[in-house]
Design an enzyme around this catalytic site. Structure first.
Site, mmCIF file in Angstrom:
data_model
loop_
_atom_site.group_PDB
_atom_site.id
_atom_site.type_symbol
_atom_site.label_atom_id
_atom_site.label_comp_id
_atom_site.label_asym_id
_atom_site.label_seq_id
_atom_site.Cartn_x
_atom_site.Cartn_y
_atom_site.Cartn_z
ATOM 1 N N ASP A 104 6.290 -55.300 78.197
ATOM 2 C CA ASP A 104 5.483 -55.578 77.625
ATOM 3 C C ASP A 104 4.671 -55.515 76.311
ATOM 4 O OD1 ASP A 104 3.457 -58.324 78.831
ATOM 5 O OD2 ASP A 104 2.132 -56.830 77.740
ATOM 6 N N TRP A 150 -4.147 -63.807 75.278
ATOM 7 C CA TRP A 150 -3.280 -63.598 73.777
ATOM 8 C C TRP A 150 -4.915 -63.637 72.100
ATOM 9 C CZ3 TRP A 150 1.488 -62.671 71.305
ATOM 10 C CH2 TRP A 150 2.761 -61.930 71.684
ATOM 11 N N HIS A 271 7.396 -61.322 85.698
ATOM 12 C CA HIS A 271 7.273 -60.827 84.922
ATOM 13 C C HIS A 271 6.956 -59.425 84.546
ATOM 14 C CE1 HIS A 271 5.574 -59.818 80.469
ATOM 15 N NE2 HIS A 271 4.523 -58.862 81.227
#
Length: 294
Positions: A104, A150, A271
Site C-alpha cells: 500500500d 484518497w 487487500h
C-alpha cells in the site's frame, strides 16, 4: 510479536524513524500501508528473519516515527522525502544496498526508492498497488467511489483532520474491514494499536498531508519519470485476487511500463496480504528474495 527483534529510533536529516530489526543475512526492509504501522508484518517478519536481516519501520508521519511540520505545498510528506528517510535509516544500520518490500503506501515509498536510489535497492516487491501516477491518470467514476479515502484524506485542511478526530475508530475499522476478506486477520492488540495511532491529531494531520502530496507532488514526480527512468532491479508484484487492483488493472502489464524485470501474481485474500495470507505472501517473498542478486 517480534520476538528476538531490537527496537530503534534513528534520526534522519528531517525526522526520526521508529522500527525493529532482527535476524541475520542479506537485508530486507519492510514498509507498511494505511491504516497500519510496522506491526502489520508480525506474521511474516519472524520467518523472514530466519534467512535475512529484517528491518520493519513506521513511515514518516505514521506510528511512532516523527511528524515533522509540513509546508503549503505538502513537500515534507511527498514520497521522495519519505523514501529518503528509509534509505538513511538503512545506511545508518550498515546497509548501503538492500531489498525492500512495501504494501500500500509503503509500496509507493518502495518504488520511489528504487527510482531515486537505484544503487541502494537490490530487489523491490510491491503489494497491491499500481504507481500513484498511473492510478490518477486512469481514474474514473469507479475509482472515485472505490478509493474515496484518497479524496477524503487529501481534502483541504482541516476538514478530514476534524472529522477523523471525532471518530478515529470508525475510519480505521472501515479500512480494515471493508478492504479485507479473512476473518480474524487483525488481532485485537494490533487493531487497537492502529486505532490509537489515528487518535493522535499529529499523526492524522501527517497522513492527510501525505495524501495531499500524493495527489500533487507524487503524481508530478511519476509523470516526470514516465518513459524516462525505469526501475532497474528485479521487481515482484503481488495483489489481491478479488480486490480493486486486480479488477481495475492488469498489474504486471502496468508495472512492466515502469520496471525492467517484473514477475508476480494474485493471492487469494483481501487487500492486506501479509496479515490475511501470511503463508502465501511469505512463500512468494522467500522465493523472490532468495534468488541471486544480479
Amino acid at each position: 510479536m517480534f520476538d528476538g527483534f531490537d527496537t530503534f529510533d534513528l534520526p534522519t536529516t528531517q525526522t526520526t524513524i521508529h522500527g525493529v530489526r532482527g535476524g541475520s543475512g542479506p537485508a530486507v526492509l519492510l514498509l507498511h500501508g494505511i491504516p497500519e504501522t510496522h506491526l502489520m508484518w508480525h506474521r511474516v517478519a519472524p520467518a523472514l528473519a530466519e534467512r535475512f536481516t529484517v528491518v520493519a519501520t513506521d513511515l514518516r508521519g505514521y506510528g511512532a516515527s516523527g511528524k515533522p511540520p509540513s509546508a503549503p505545498d505538502h513537500g515534507p510528506y511527498r514520497m521522495r522525502a519519505i523514501a529518503a528517510d528509509q534509505v538513511e535509516v538503512m545506511a545508518a544500520l550498515g546497509f548501503e544496498r538492500f531489498a525492500v518490500v512495501g504494501h500500500d503506501r509503503g509500496a509507493r515509498c518502495a518504488y520511489r526508492m528504487a527510482l531515486d536510489h537505484p544503487d541502494a535497492i537490490s530487489r523491490l516487491a510491491v503489494l497491491d498497488v499500481v504507481p500513484t501516477g498511473e492510478a490518477y491518470a486512469r481514474a474514473d467514476a469507479e475509482f472515485s467511489l472505490g478509493f474515496w479515502v484518497w479524496s477524503f484524506l487529501a481534502a483541504p485542511e482541516p476538514v478530514p483532520e476534524r472529522l477523523i478526530a471525532a471518530a478515529p475508530q470508525v475510519l480505521v475499522d472501515h479500512m480494515l474491514d471493508a478492504w479485507s476478506e479473512v476473518p480474524g486477520a487483525f488481532p485485537e492488540r494490533v487493531r487497537a494499536a492502529y486505532v490509537a495511532a489515528f487518535a493522535d491529531p499529529e499523526t492524522v494531520h501527517a497522513i492527510c498531508e501525505e495524501y495531499r502530496a500524493a495527489a500533487t507532488l507524487d503524481v508530478a514526480d511519476d509523470e516526470a519519470d514516465r518513459g524516462r527512468r525505469r526501475i532497474r532491479c528485479p521487481t515482484l508484484v503481488l495483489w489481491s485476487a478479488s480486490g480493486a487492483v486486480g479488477q481495475w488493472y492488469r498489474p504486471l502489464d502496468v508495472w512492466r511500463e515502469w520496471a525492467e524485470d517484473v514477475r508476480g501474481g494474485a493471492i487469494q485474500a483481501g487487500h492486506f496480504l501479509p496479515e490475511e495470507a501470511p503463508g502465501e505472501t511469505l512463500r512468494h517473498l522467500l522465493e523472490f528474495l532468495g534468488k541471486r542478486d544480479p
